[in-house]
Structure formats: structure tokens, C-alpha cells
Design a protein around this motif. Structure first.
Motif, PDB file in Angstrom:
ATOM      1  N   PHE A   1      18.466  10.202  -8.005  1.00  0.00           N
ATOM      2  CA  PHE A   1      19.255   9.228  -7.253  1.00  0.00           C
ATOM      3  C   PHE A   1      18.441   8.221  -6.435  1.00  0.00           C
ATOM      4  O   PHE A   1      19.013   7.287  -5.902  1.00  0.00           O
ATOM      5  CB  PHE A   1      20.227   9.963  -6.311  1.00  0.00           C
ATOM      6  N   VAL A   2      17.142   8.439  -6.319  1.00  0.00           N
ATOM      7  CA  VAL A   2      16.342   7.559  -5.459  1.00  0.00           C
ATOM      8  C   VAL A   2      15.412   6.680  -6.293  1.00  0.00           C
ATOM      9  O   VAL A   2      14.754   7.158  -7.214  1.00  0.00           O
ATOM     10  CB  VAL A   2      15.506   8.383  -4.443  1.00  0.00           C
ATOM     11  N   ARG A   3      15.374   5.386  -5.952  1.00  0.00           N
ATOM     12  CA  ARG A   3      14.469   4.443  -6.598  1.00  0.00           C
ATOM     13  C   ARG A   3      13.604   3.790  -5.532  1.00  0.00           C
ATOM     14  O   ARG A   3      14.096   3.449  -4.453  1.00  0.00           O
ATOM     15  CB  ARG A   3      15.246   3.344  -7.336  1.00  0.00           C
ATOM     16  N   ALA A   4      12.334   3.575  -5.858  1.00  0.00           N
ATOM     17  CA  ALA A   4      11.415   2.962  -4.895  1.00  0.00           C
ATOM     18  C   ALA A   4      11.367   1.455  -5.096  1.00  0.00           C
ATOM     19  O   ALA A   4      11.428   0.961  -6.217  1.00  0.00           O
ATOM     20  CB  ALA A   4      10.021   3.553  -5.080  1.00  0.00           C
ATOM     21  N   ALA A   5      11.274   0.745  -3.977  1.00  0.00           N
ATOM     22  CA  ALA A   5      11.159  -0.712  -4.022  1.00  0.00           C
ATOM     23  C   ALA A   5       9.814  -1.141  -3.448  1.00  0.00           C
ATOM     24  O   ALA A   5       9.315  -0.554  -2.487  1.00  0.00           O
ATOM     25  CB  ALA A   5      12.296  -1.364  -3.228  1.00  0.00           C
ATOM     26  N   LEU A   6       9.255  -2.177  -4.044  1.00  0.00           N
ATOM     27  CA  LEU A   6       7.968  -2.722  -3.602  1.00  0.00           C
ATOM     28  C   LEU A   6       8.215  -3.779  -2.527  1.00  0.00           C
ATOM     29  O   LEU A   6       8.911  -4.762  -2.778  1.00  0.00           O
ATOM     30  CB  LEU A   6       7.265  -3.356  -4.806  1.00  0.00           C
ATOM     31  N   GLY A   7       7.657  -3.563  -1.330  1.00  0.00           N
ATOM     32  CA  GLY A   7       7.971  -4.487  -0.239  1.00  0.00           C
ATOM     33  C   GLY A   7       6.765  -5.019   0.509  1.00  0.00           C
ATOM     34  O   GLY A   7       5.633  -4.517   0.377  1.00  0.00           O
ATOM     35  N   LEU A   8       7.019  -6.064   1.270  1.00  0.00           N
ATOM     36  CA  LEU A   8       6.051  -6.590   2.236  1.00  0.00           C
ATOM     37  C   LEU A   8       6.896  -7.174   3.369  1.00  0.00           C
ATOM     38  O   LEU A   8       7.405  -8.285   3.280  1.00  0.00           O
ATOM     39  CB  LEU A   8       5.144  -7.646   1.572  1.00  0.00           C
ATOM     40  N   HIS A   9       7.077  -6.348   4.406  1.00  0.00           N
ATOM     41  CA  HIS A   9       8.039  -6.669   5.468  1.00  0.00           C
ATOM     42  C   HIS A   9       7.589  -7.886   6.273  1.00  0.00           C
ATOM     43  O   HIS A   9       6.418  -7.956   6.669  1.00  0.00           O
ATOM     44  CB  HIS A   9       8.181  -5.456   6.392  1.00  0.00           C
TER      45      HIS A   9
ATOM     46  N   GLU B   1       1.338  -8.457  -6.028  1.00  0.00           N
ATOM     47  CA  GLU B   1       1.370  -9.084  -7.346  1.00  0.00           C
ATOM     48  C   GLU B   1       0.920  -8.099  -8.436  1.00  0.00           C
ATOM     49  O   GLU B   1       1.517  -8.023  -9.502  1.00  0.00           O
ATOM     50  CB  GLU B   1       0.478 -10.331  -7.334  1.00  0.00           C
ATOM     51  N   GLU B   2      -0.106  -7.322  -8.094  1.00  0.00           N
ATOM     52  CA  GLU B   2      -0.629  -6.347  -9.045  1.00  0.00           C
ATOM     53  C   GLU B   2       0.391  -5.255  -9.370  1.00  0.00           C
ATOM     54  O   GLU B   2       0.494  -4.797 -10.504  1.00  0.00           O
ATOM     55  CB  GLU B   2      -1.824  -5.666  -8.359  1.00  0.00           C
ATOM     56  N   LEU B   3       1.137  -4.842  -8.352  1.00  0.00           N
ATOM     57  CA  LEU B   3       2.070  -3.714  -8.519  1.00  0.00           C
ATOM     58  C   LEU B   3       3.435  -4.140  -9.055  1.00  0.00           C
ATOM     59  O   LEU B   3       4.195  -3.299  -9.547  1.00  0.00           O
ATOM     60  CB  LEU B   3       2.270  -2.998  -7.171  1.00  0.00           C
ATOM     61  N   LEU B   4       3.752  -5.417  -8.952  1.00  0.00           N
ATOM     62  CA  LEU B   4       5.101  -5.876  -9.283  1.00  0.00           C
ATOM     63  C   LEU B   4       5.609  -5.441 -10.671  1.00  0.00           C
ATOM     64  O   LEU B   4       6.777  -5.074 -10.802  1.00  0.00           O
ATOM     65  CB  LEU B   4       5.212  -7.396  -9.109  1.00  0.00           C
ATOM     66  N   PRO B   5       4.739  -5.456 -11.711  1.00  0.00           N
ATOM     67  CA  PRO B   5       5.242  -5.009 -13.025  1.00  0.00           C
ATOM     68  C   PRO B   5       5.747  -3.561 -13.027  1.00  0.00           C
ATOM     69  O   PRO B   5       6.525  -3.180 -13.894  1.00  0.00           O
ATOM     70  CB  PRO B   5       4.023  -5.152 -13.947  1.00  0.00           C
ATOM     71  N   GLN B   6       5.346  -2.763 -12.017  1.00  0.00           N
ATOM     72  CA  GLN B   6       5.767  -1.351 -11.964  1.00  0.00           C
ATOM     73  C   GLN B   6       7.124  -1.151 -11.310  1.00  0.00           C
ATOM     74  O   GLN B   6       7.609  -0.033 -11.223  1.00  0.00           O
ATOM     75  CB  GLN B   6       4.763  -0.527 -11.152  1.00  0.00           C
ATOM     76  N   SER B   7       7.730  -2.223 -10.807  1.00  0.00           N
ATOM     77  CA  SER B   7       8.965  -2.021 -10.066  1.00  0.00           C
ATOM     78  C   SER B   7      10.029  -3.051 -10.385  1.00  0.00           C
ATOM     79  O   SER B   7       9.787  -4.253 -10.339  1.00  0.00           O
ATOM     80  CB  SER B   7       8.679  -2.059  -8.558  1.00  0.00           C
ATOM     81  N   ARG B   8      11.217  -2.575 -10.712  1.00  0.00           N
ATOM     82  CA  ARG B   8      12.341  -3.492 -10.868  1.00  0.00           C
ATOM     83  C   ARG B   8      12.872  -3.908  -9.490  1.00  0.00           C
ATOM     84  O   ARG B   8      13.495  -4.939  -9.349  1.00  0.00           O
ATOM     85  CB  ARG B   8      13.463  -2.798 -11.657  1.00  0.00           C
ATOM     86  N   TYR B   9      12.596  -3.056  -8.480  1.00  0.00           N
ATOM     87  CA  TYR B   9      13.173  -3.264  -7.151  1.00  0.00           C
ATOM     88  C   TYR B   9      12.132  -3.824  -6.185  1.00  0.00           C
ATOM     89  O   TYR B   9      10.993  -3.340  -6.158  1.00  0.00           O
ATOM     90  CB  TYR B   9      13.726  -1.940  -6.608  1.00  0.00           C
TER      91      TYR B   9
ATOM     92  N   LYS C   1       0.827  -1.221   0.000  1.00  0.00           N
ATOM     93  CA  LYS C   1       0.000   0.000   0.000  1.00  0.00           C
ATOM     94  C   LYS C   1       0.852   1.258   0.000  1.00  0.00           C
ATOM     95  O   LYS C   1       0.429   2.312  -0.473  1.00  0.00           O
ATOM     96  CB  LYS C   1      -0.923   0.021   1.231  1.00  0.00           C
ATOM     97  N   ALA C   2       2.062   1.170   0.555  1.00  0.00           N
ATOM     98  CA  ALA C   2       2.933   2.348   0.624  1.00  0.00           C
ATOM     99  C   ALA C   2       3.659   2.601  -0.691  1.00  0.00           C
ATOM    100  O   ALA C   2       4.206   3.686  -0.900  1.00  0.00           O
ATOM    101  CB  ALA C   2       3.955   2.170   1.749  1.00  0.00           C
ATOM    102  N   PHE C   3       3.680   1.619  -1.563  1.00  0.00           N
ATOM    103  CA  PHE C   3       4.519   1.735  -2.757  1.00  0.00           C
ATOM    104  C   PHE C   3       4.101   2.844  -3.727  1.00  0.00           C
ATOM    105  O   PHE C   3       4.972   3.599  -4.186  1.00  0.00           O
ATOM    106  CB  PHE C   3       4.598   0.382  -3.487  1.00  0.00           C
ATOM    107  N   PRO C   4       2.805   2.954  -4.076  1.00  0.00           N
ATOM    108  CA  PRO C   4       2.451   3.958  -5.101  1.00  0.00           C
ATOM    109  C   PRO C   4       2.943   5.368  -4.779  1.00  0.00           C
ATOM    110  O   PRO C   4       3.452   6.060  -5.669  1.00  0.00           O
ATOM    111  CB  PRO C   4       0.917   3.884  -5.144  1.00  0.00           C
ATOM    112  N   ARG C   5       2.820   5.784  -3.520  1.00  0.00           N
ATOM    113  CA  ARG C   5       3.266   7.137  -3.159  1.00  0.00           C
ATOM    114  C   ARG C   5       4.790   7.250  -3.277  1.00  0.00           C
ATOM    115  O   ARG C   5       5.320   8.263  -3.751  1.00  0.00           O
ATOM    116  CB  ARG C   5       2.813   7.471  -1.734  1.00  0.00           C
ATOM    117  N   ASN C   6       5.511   6.221  -2.863  1.00  0.00           N
ATOM    118  CA  ASN C   6       6.970   6.220  -3.003  1.00  0.00           C
ATOM    119  C   ASN C   6       7.370   6.277  -4.477  1.00  0.00           C
ATOM    120  O   ASN C   6       8.293   6.992  -4.859  1.00  0.00           O
ATOM    121  CB  ASN C   6       7.571   4.954  -2.362  1.00  0.00           C
ATOM    122  N   LYS C   7       6.661   5.515  -5.279  1.00  0.00           N
ATOM    123  CA  LYS C   7       6.950   5.476  -6.721  1.00  0.00           C
ATOM    124  C   LYS C   7       6.717   6.858  -7.333  1.00  0.00           C
ATOM    125  O   LYS C   7       7.538   7.368  -8.096  1.00  0.00           O
ATOM    126  CB  LYS C   7       6.050   4.423  -7.379  1.00  0.00           C
ATOM    127  N   GLU C   8       5.587   7.448  -6.950  1.00  0.00           N
ATOM    128  CA  GLU C   8       5.220   8.750  -7.509  1.00  0.00           C
ATOM    129  C   GLU C   8       6.233   9.831  -7.104  1.00  0.00           C
ATOM    130  O   GLU C   8       6.695  10.605  -7.937  1.00  0.00           O
ATOM    131  CB  GLU C   8       3.821   9.109  -7.002  1.00  0.00           C
TER     132      GLU C   8
END
Ligand code: MN
Length: 247
Positions: A54-62, A77-85, A40-47
Motif C-alpha cells: 500500500f505504500v509508494r515512495a516519492a522523490l522530493g526536494l522540499h 535528476e539521477e534518481l527521477l527515472p526510478q520514481s513515478r511519484y 538523499k532520503a529517497f533510496p532508503r524509502n524506495k528500498e
């Protein structure tokens, strides 16, 4: 991007102001991986990192949040195509999180399988008290030609460290690890070309205060001491390692 420093594991969104934290990393020219703890935190980090040099966002689930958030694997799973990290992901068997260990393993396996399917991902992996099983699962579900794995704050046995090196893993190392004798022993075994720096901010502290975003200068100095080389040589070799990792 021609960075001066590397912070390969920092929770920029856990500082009071994410935009400001990104700006700090850009100003110091620190190549920073902004790991997240829930999809849920990823979209805002990505945006907010979209226009950062210098900063890249990573998709996580701690793993420490999996007890309450396992169902967010669908969003992952839905967001994974949007992130290499991908990160922060992994396993945690410390007493506070052991209850959820079975579900953690299911979620981590699913994440590894999804990364295997898509290919070309770079992962930042948590392995608190789980070094061996984390390596077992990576070996089983994510062949080395399908992804690159960076072990964050890795504290395994010498045998685990050698195995991880053999598997092609990188290691991101922070100031707290560099200040502990056991951490230094681990780092001394790792080939210099597999090492990266991280802050794990704001969790790692100096003098009772969280490290700032991208504040790895001290870690580079301490790492150079472990290897008995000049600080600037160490700094440059870390940058080179990042280049190879991202190639
Ligand atoms: Mn972390």
C-alpha cells in the motif's frame, strides 16, 4: 492494491521508525504516498517500500530545504527515472524561507522541466503563500498531458482554486485544513472527484500529538460533513479518485 483509505502525503521517514510506519499503513490498508524532503532520503524509502502493498515512495526536494540543498537537484535528476511519484516539491514564501525564494524558483522550474521530459509523473506540490506562482509555473513548464499534479494543503484564493481545478489538478486535504473555516471554504469549491485525503504526518497534530501514519479516518468524516454525504460514500469516492489519478 484495494485500499480502504488514502493518505496521499505523509512523511513516513520522519517518524521514529520508517519500517514500522510502513507496516502501520499496510495493516490499515491505507494507500500512502511516502513523500521525502531530500533526494538523499529517497533510496532508503524506495528500498523499504519495495515489498509494501500500500505504500509508494516519492522523490522530493522540499522548498524549505532548498536554501541548503539546492545542489541535490543533480541527485534528483539521477534518481527521477526510478520514481513515478515526485514530492514534496514546490515553493514556500513564508518569512522563514523567503530568503531562498529565487533559488527555490530555479529548482522548482528544473523539477517541472525534468517531469515534463520524462512524462507520466504524479507530483505532490507544496504552495505555502505561493498559490498563484505555483500555478503559473506548472502552466508554463508542465503541460497537463505530461503529468498529474496533486496540490497538497492548498490555501489559495477562490480564483486560484478555480484555476487549479480548470488545470486538472487534484487536492490532498488534511485534518488541520478541514478543521479551519478558511480550509472548509476552499474544500467546498473543489469537485468531489478531485479530492484526496492526507495526513501530512508527523507535522499535523491532534490534541498536541502528531497524527499517525495513514490516520485519515477523521478527515474522511470531516470531509463528508462539508459535502453533506455519508462518510462511507466519501471514503469510497476518495479511493475511486486515487484509482483515476494513478491510471
Ligand atoms: Mn509535507
Amino acid at each position: 492494491m484495494r485500499p480502504q483509505f488514502v493518505d496521499f502525503h505523509c512523511h513516513l521517514d520522519l517518524y521514529p521508525d520508517l519500517e514500522q510506519a510502513i507496516a502501520v499503513c499496510d495493516a490499515s490498508q491505507t494507500a500512502t504516498l511516502a513523500v521525502t524532503t531530500t533526494p538523499k532520503a529517497f533510496p532508503r524509502n524506495k528500498e523499504l517500500t519495495a515489498s509494501s502493498e500500500f505504500v509508494r515512495a516519492a522523490l522530493g526536494l522540499h522548498p524549505q530545504l532548498v536554501a541548503d540543498r539546492a545542489q541535490e537537484i543533480k541527485l534528483f535528476e539521477e534518481l527521477l527515472p526510478q520514481s513515478r511519484y515526485v514530492g514534496e516539491v514546490g515553493l514556500d514564501a513564508s518569512p522563514a524561507h523567503y530568503r531562498s525564494f529565487d533559488i527555490q524558483k530555479k529548482v522548482f522550474r528544473k523539477i517541472l522541466e525534468l517531469c515534463e521530459e520524462s512524462g507520466d509523473k504524479i507530483l505532490s506540490v507544496h504552495s505555502n503563500r505561493t498559490s498563484k506562482i505555483v500555478l503559473d509555473m506548472i502552466a508554463a513548464f508542465l503541460p497537463t498531458d505530461r503529468a498529474k499534479v496533486v496540490l497538497h494543503w492548498f490555501c489559495g484564493s477562490k480564483k486560484d482554486v478555480l484555476r487549479a481545478i480548470d488545470m486538472g489538478c487534484y487536492f490532498s486535504v488534511n485534518e488541520q485544513m478541514l478543521n479551519s473555516p478558511s480550509g472548509q471554504r476552499i474544500i467546498a469549491i473543489i469537485p468531489r472527484e478531485r479530492l484526496l485525503t492526507e495526513t501530512d504526518g508527523p507535522f499535523v497534530e491532534r490534541d498536541g500529538k502528531p497524527l499517525g501514519p495513514g490516520d485519515v479516518n477523521n478527515s474522511v468524516k470531516l470531509m463528508a460533513k462539508v459535502f453533506g454525504c455519508e462518510k462511507d460514500l466519501m471514503r469510497k469516492s476518495i479511493i475511486k479518485n486515487l484509482g483515476k489519478l494513478m491510471a
